[in-house]
Every structure is written in structure tokens, then in C-alpha cells.
Design a protein around this motif. Structure first.
Motif, PDB file in Angstrom:
ATOM      1  N   LYS A 176     -29.404  25.009  56.135  1.00 37.86           N
ATOM      2  CA  LYS A 176     -30.214  25.938  55.360  1.00 37.86           C
ATOM      3  C   LYS A 176     -29.779  27.371  55.651  1.00 37.86           C
ATOM      4  CE  LYS A 176     -34.993  27.347  54.530  1.00 37.86           C
ATOM      5  NZ  LYS A 176     -36.433  27.107  54.836  1.00 37.86           N
ATOM      6  N   GLY A 177     -29.651  28.179  54.582  1.00 30.96           N
ATOM      7  CA  GLY A 177     -29.320  29.582  54.721  1.00 30.96           C
ATOM      8  C   GLY A 177     -27.837  29.897  54.527  1.00 30.96           C
ATOM      9  N   GLU A 178     -26.971  28.891  54.531  1.00 27.76           N
ATOM     10  CA  GLU A 178     -25.540  29.183  54.347  1.00 27.76           C
ATOM     11  C   GLU A 178     -25.239  29.407  52.865  1.00 27.76           C
ATOM     12  OE1 GLU A 178     -23.481  25.863  55.974  1.00 27.76           O
ATOM     13  OE2 GLU A 178     -23.886  24.549  54.265  1.00 27.76           O
ATOM     14  N   THR A 200     -27.757  30.718  47.833  1.00 32.23           N
ATOM     15  CA  THR A 200     -27.731  30.200  49.202  1.00 32.23           C
ATOM     16  C   THR A 200     -28.417  28.840  49.241  1.00 32.23           C
ATOM     17  OG1 THR A 200     -29.803  31.360  49.735  1.00 32.23           O
ATOM     18  CG2 THR A 200     -27.728  32.498  50.247  1.00 32.23           C
ATOM     19  N   ASP A 202     -31.122  26.460  50.222  1.00 38.02           N
ATOM     20  CA  ASP A 202     -32.542  26.568  50.607  1.00 38.02           C
ATOM     21  C   ASP A 202     -32.999  25.314  51.345  1.00 38.02           C
ATOM     22  OD1 ASP A 202     -35.261  27.998  50.220  1.00 38.02           O
ATOM     23  OD2 ASP A 202     -35.627  25.970  49.437  1.00 38.02           O
TER      24      ASP A 202
END
Length: 228
Positions: A176-178, A200, A202
Motif C-alpha cells: 500500500k502506498g507505492e 498509487t 490503496d
């Protein structure tokens, strides 16, 4: 009119011996001409007949010269070998053996490299087959980790499985976040997010796996996208 005198008429006739003497040279002259013509014809035929064997002889001489040239070349090579000293002959043979050895060594190295590539390819295929068969179980382990507490024994087994795949070069990805990358992420949903400046990850629904640069399975994710 004068009287005919028989005796005078007979005396005026030419002698037969003189006539026969004049005819003989003419006949001889004609015979000599015919003989000369025959001789000329025979000489021409002889020259023409001699020309053909001469041409054939010339061709044979050319072939013989070429054969003699090849024989002389072989003889020259043999003579060159004969003129070498024992040390020179030994050096020549050593150079020939070294060249043959180098050629065989190069062929062996090429064969070894091909064999190693084939072994690595078969190894990867085997790992991929095992990983593909275990993907549903690995996904269940990830869900349990995320949504519930694992006891120590189950956690130890899950860690051993992850380390076993890492040992064979299997890399797990997807967090998550990449940043979203369509080459390794499979977006199952795009969710507008007012705070997102770029696409990104989620939520990771299923993790992705790869070996080196080869993606075995893309990570299935929910993507947060800018509203604009």
C-alpha cells in the motif's frame, strides 16, 4: 593443168617417226601435270590430318602440365617437411596439437554454457509450477495475517514458507502506498481520492510474485487516482 606425180606426193609426206616423237612429249607433259596435282592433294590431306593430332597433343600437354604442377606443389610441401630439423618438426606438431586443443576447449565451453542455461531454465520452470500451485494457499496466509491474529506456531510455518521461496529467488511485491505500475500491478478498481497527486496503490487484494525480472503474477490492487 599439170600432171599428178605420185612419187613426188609420197616424198612430201612427213615421216611417222617424227609424228610419234612430237606426241610423246605432250602426253608426258599431261601425265606430269596430273601427277603434280595428285601430289599436292595428298600433301594437303596429310597436313590437315596432322593438324588434328597436333591439337589433341597440345591439350594432352596442357593437362599433363597441370598435373605436374600439382605434383610439384605436393612434393614441395613434403620437401619442406623433410627439410625441418627434428626440433622444428616437433614444434610444428606441437602447434597443430595446441590449435586442435584450443578449438575443442572453445566448443566445450560453449556446450557448458548452453547446458547451464538449459538447467537454469528448467529450474525456473519447476519453481514456477510449484509457486503457481501454492498461490491460493499463500493468498489465504496473507489474508489471515491482515485480518486476524496468528498464533506463534502458524506464524512460524508461514515464515518458513516465505523463506523457502526467497531461497529459490522468488520475490513477493505489492504494498500500500507505492506508485501504480501497470507492468506489475493489475488494477481491479480505480478509486478517486482528493488527496492523491498521482495514481498509487490503496489496497493490495493479492500480492504479486516474480523471479528476477520475470513477473509470475501481477499484484491485484485497488488504485487511488486524482480526481482531476
Amino acid at each position: 593443168m599439170s600432171d599428178f606425180n605420185k612419187d613426188e606426193y609420197l616424198n612430201d609426206l612427213p615421216d611417222m617417226d617424227d609424228l610419234s616423237g612430237q606426241a610423246a612429249p605432250a602426253a608426258a607433259s599431261a601425265a606430269d601435270g596430273a601427277s603434280a596435282a595428285s601430289a599436292d592433294s595428298a600433301a594437303g590431306a596429310t597436313q590437315e590430318g596432322a593438324a588434328q593430332p597436333a591439337a589433341a597433343q597440345s591439350q594432352e600437354n596442357g593437362d599433363s602440365a597441370a598435373a605436374d604442377g600439382a605434383d610439384k606443389a605436393d612434393a614441395a610441401d613434403g620437401k619442406a617437411d623433410d627439410t625441418l630439423t627434428p626440433l622444428g618438426q616437433a614444434k610444428k606438431e606441437a602447434a597443430e596439437y595446441l590449435e586442435a586443443l584450443q578449438r575443442e576447449r572453445a566448443e566445450f565451453i560453449n556446450f557448458r554454457n548452453r547446458a547451464q542455461k538449459e538447467q537454469e531454465r528448467f529450474r525456473q520452470h519447476g519453481i514456477i509450477d510449484v509457486l503457481t500451485a501454492l498461490l491460493p494457499a499463500l493468498d489465504d496466509i496473507d489474508r489471515i495475517r491482515e485480518h486476524s491474529e496468528m498464533d506463534d506456531s502458524f506464524k512460524a510455518v508461514a515464515n518458513k514458507i516465505d523463506k523457502a521461496f526467497e531461497k529459490f529467488g522468488v520475490e513477493k511485491f505489492g504494498e500500500k502506498g507505492e506508485d501504480f505500475d501497470p507492468t506489475k500491478h493489475d488494477a481491479i478498481l480505480h478509486k478517486p481520492d482528493p488527496n492523491a497527486e498521482k495514481e498509487t496503490v490503496d489496497t493490495v487484494v493479492e500480492a504479486g510474485y516474480r523471479i528476477g525480472d520475470r513477473v509470475i503474477r501481477a499484484a491485484r490492487v485497488v488504485v487511488a487516482s486524482p480526481q482531476n
